[in-house]
Scaffold this active site. Structure first.
Site, PDB file in Angstrom:
ATOM      1  N   GLY A  16      -7.899  -4.232  10.604  1.00 22.88           N
ATOM      2  CA  GLY A  16      -6.616  -4.824  10.236  1.00 22.88           C
ATOM      3  C   GLY A  16      -5.389  -4.073  10.735  1.00 22.88           C
ATOM      4  CG  ASP A  36     -11.954   2.570   7.624  1.00 23.01           C
ATOM      5  OD1 ASP A  36     -10.968   1.870   7.917  1.00 23.01           O
ATOM      6  OD2 ASP A  36     -12.828   2.206   6.797  1.00 23.01           O
ATOM      7  CG  ASP A  62     -13.623   7.168  -1.382  1.00 26.66           C
ATOM      8  OD1 ASP A  62     -12.485   6.663  -1.482  1.00 26.66           O
ATOM      9  OD2 ASP A  62     -14.505   7.027  -2.240  1.00 26.66           O
ATOM     10  CB  VAL A  63      -7.972   7.262   0.695  1.00 31.53           C
ATOM     11  CG1 VAL A  63      -7.932   7.185   2.206  1.00 31.53           C
ATOM     12  CG2 VAL A  63      -8.096   5.878   0.065  1.00 31.53           C
ATOM     13  CE1 TYR A 155      -3.547  -5.136  -2.540  1.00 32.31           C
ATOM     14  CE2 TYR A 155      -2.085  -7.034  -2.638  1.00 32.31           C
ATOM     15  CZ  TYR A 155      -2.626  -5.968  -1.932  1.00 32.31           C
ATOM     16  OH  TYR A 155      -2.237  -5.736  -0.634  1.00 32.31           O
ATOM     17  CE  LYS A 159      -1.379  -2.500  -1.408  1.00 35.87           C
ATOM     18  NZ  LYS A 159      -1.557  -1.396  -0.456  1.00 35.87           N
TER      19      LYS A 159
HETATM   20  N1  NAD Z   1      -3.811  -8.514   4.724  1.00 36.72           N
HETATM   21  C1  NAD Z   1      -2.722  -8.753   4.013  1.00 36.72           C
HETATM   22  O1  NAD Z   1      -2.298  -9.914   3.885  1.00 36.72           O
HETATM   23  C2  NAD Z   1      -1.928  -7.623   3.400  1.00 36.72           C
HETATM   24  C3  NAD Z   1      -0.628  -7.927   2.978  1.00 36.72           C
HETATM   25  C4  NAD Z   1       0.147  -6.913   2.434  1.00 36.72           C
HETATM   26  C5  NAD Z   1      -0.359  -5.627   2.337  1.00 36.72           C
HETATM   27  N2  NAD Z   1      -1.633  -5.362   2.740  1.00 36.72           N
HETATM   28  C6  NAD Z   1      -2.077  -3.971   2.621  1.00 36.72           C
HETATM   29  O2  NAD Z   1      -2.137  -3.413   3.922  1.00 36.72           O
HETATM   30  C7  NAD Z   1      -3.178  -2.441   4.004  1.00 36.72           C
HETATM   31  C8  NAD Z   1      -4.124  -2.803   5.125  1.00 36.72           C
HETATM   32  O3  NAD Z   1      -4.674  -4.087   4.840  1.00 36.72           O
HETATM   33  P1  NAD Z   1      -5.542  -4.901   5.912  1.00 36.72           P
HETATM   34  O4  NAD Z   1      -5.241  -6.319   5.692  1.00 36.72           O
HETATM   35  O5  NAD Z   1      -5.367  -4.294   7.254  1.00 36.72           O
HETATM   36  O6  NAD Z   1      -7.003  -4.605   5.322  1.00 36.72           O
HETATM   37  P2  NAD Z   1      -8.459  -4.557   6.005  1.00 36.72           P
HETATM   38  O7  NAD Z   1      -9.396  -4.944   4.909  1.00 36.72           O
HETATM   39  O8  NAD Z   1      -8.478  -5.286   7.287  1.00 36.72           O
HETATM   40  O9  NAD Z   1      -8.621  -2.988   6.311  1.00 36.72           O
HETATM   41  C9  NAD Z   1      -8.654  -2.042   5.273  1.00 36.72           C
HETATM   42  C10 NAD Z   1      -9.449  -0.838   5.753  1.00 36.72           C
HETATM   43  O10 NAD Z   1      -9.429   0.133   4.689  1.00 36.72           O
HETATM   44  C11 NAD Z   1     -10.710   0.719   4.609  1.00 36.72           C
HETATM   45  N3  NAD Z   1     -10.932   1.261   3.263  1.00 36.72           N
HETATM   46  C12 NAD Z   1     -11.176   0.579   2.113  1.00 36.72           C
HETATM   47  N4  NAD Z   1     -11.364   1.437   1.106  1.00 36.72           N
HETATM   48  C13 NAD Z   1     -11.222   2.680   1.615  1.00 36.72           C
HETATM   49  C14 NAD Z   1     -11.304   3.982   1.063  1.00 36.72           C
HETATM   50  N5  NAD Z   1     -11.600   4.165  -0.236  1.00 36.72           N
HETATM   51  N6  NAD Z   1     -11.096   5.050   1.863  1.00 36.72           N
HETATM   52  C15 NAD Z   1     -10.823   4.870   3.182  1.00 36.72           C
HETATM   53  N7  NAD Z   1     -10.754   3.659   3.767  1.00 36.72           N
HETATM   54  C16 NAD Z   1     -10.949   2.583   2.987  1.00 36.72           C
HETATM   55  C17 NAD Z   1     -11.687  -0.411   4.935  1.00 36.72           C
HETATM   56  O11 NAD Z   1     -12.951   0.103   5.338  1.00 36.72           O
HETATM   57  C18 NAD Z   1     -10.926  -1.148   6.035  1.00 36.72           C
HETATM   58  O12 NAD Z   1     -11.294  -0.642   7.312  1.00 36.72           O
HETATM   59  C19 NAD Z   1      -3.822  -2.407   2.634  1.00 36.72           C
HETATM   60  O13 NAD Z   1      -3.261  -1.357   1.883  1.00 36.72           O
HETATM   61  C20 NAD Z   1      -3.448  -3.752   2.028  1.00 36.72           C
HETATM   62  O14 NAD Z   1      -3.423  -3.719   0.627  1.00 36.72           O
HETATM   63  C21 NAD Z   1      -2.433  -6.329   3.275  1.00 36.72           C
END
Ligand code: NAD
Length: 259
Positions: A16, A36, A62-63, A155, A159
């Site tokens: 992402g 990751d 694992d963050v 969620y 945020k």
């Molecule tokens: N997709 C959306 O519409 C959206 C909108 C607003 C905000 N966000 C935020 O943006 C950020 C990225 O979202 P995205 O859509 O790219 O998500 P995604 O699911 O595509 O990627 C998230 C990544 O985080 C990793 N991850 C999960 N838990 C973890 C942990 N404990 N330690 C380390 N890595 C971990 C996963 O393996 C994955 O590779 C997130 O914080 C999400 O909440 C997403």
């Protein structure tokens, strides 16, 4: 190149927005730590960066684990000798109605989205303070942190917490010239929203894809956000162009949130 010779850690960079930010930073000259939970995904991104002539290493983290967050920062410093930028993109979200939200649901989201930001930022900030040359911390918040949603309580709250943590960390780190800002994306076309769509569809009795279609129809700019859409703001916040800016959360959401 706007990030020449900077060293950046991006968490959640296996997928992402984290992935897109890592690839863009590498194009801008940064050396990348692609961190990751999913090491294979992180390694694939590292391969892409190296194939394009960049420098990167993959780290499994694992963050939500304070010790492993510290190890991630130590590994970055060991590999590249310093740390300039941390992007906290790792995050999770589930669609669960308020009355059904369990302690487990709450802890899962808060452990990763909030504790994860705390541990990674603490470890990075300590390193940046020790170096004495400032730094940049960038958090992925969300439009969900600007308002509530009946089916998305934990969620949204997590945020809002990230937006608040951004403000507190910015004030704590201002004396060290470490800027802390956030990006609040909207509806982004990543595996995250595919899971959200499936969960909404089940809860609301809709066809898969319909929740996403409705969410996208409401976006003023008229299309779904791509992960690449946040990379311009992410480069700006990592570069010297944002040196006089801290505590801020930038909406990059196609106009979804007016504030
Ligand atoms: N997709 C959306 O519409 C959206 C909108 C607003 C905000 N966000 C935020 O943006 C950020 C990225 O979202 P995205 O859509 O790219 O998500 P995604 O699911 O595509 O990627 C998230 C990544 O985080 C990793 N991850 C999960 N838990 C973890 C942990 N404990 N330690 C380390 N890595 C971990 C996963 O393996 C994955 O590779 C997130 O914080 C999400 O909440 C997403």
């Amino acid at each position: 190149m706007r990030l020449q010779d900077k060293v950046a850690i991006v968490t959640g960079a296996g997928s992402g927005m984290g992935r897109s930010i890592a690839l863009r930073y590498a194009k801008e000259g940064a050396k990348l730590v692609v961190a990751d939970l999913n090491l294979a995904a992180a390694q694939t991104v590292v391969d892409e960066i190296r194939d394009a002539g960049g420098e990167a290493i993959a780290i499994e983290v694992d963050v939500s684990d304070r010790v492993r967050a510290q190890s991630m920062v130590d590994a970055a410093a060991h590999a590249f000798g310093k740390l300039d930028v941390l992007v906290n993109s790792a995050g999770v979200g589930n669609i669960i109605p308020f009355l059904d939200t369990t302690e487990e649901d709450w802890d899962f989201v808060f452990d990763i989205n909030c504790k994860g930001v705390l541990w990674c930022s603490q470890a990075a900030a300590r390193r940046m303070i020790e170096q004495g040359r400032g730094g940049k911390i960038i958090n992925l918040a969300s439009q969900a942190g600007r308002r509530g949603e009946a089916l998305v309580l934990a969620y949204c709250a997590s945020k809002a917490c990230v937006i608040s943590m951004t403000q507190s960390m910015a004030l704590a780190l201002a004396p060290y010239q470490i800027n802390v800002n956030a990006i609040a994306p909207g509806v982004v076309d990543t595996p995250f929203w595919d899971r959200v769509d499936a969960q909404f569809a089940t809860l609301l009795g809709l066809e898969r894809g319909e929740p996403k279609r409705r969410a996208v129809a409401a976006i003023p700019l008229g299309r779904i956000e791509q992960p690449e859409d946040v990379t311009g703001a992410a480069v700006f916040l990592a570069s010297s162009d944002s040196d006089y800016m801290t505590q801020q959360t930038l909406n990059v959401d196609g106009g979804n949130w007016p504030g």
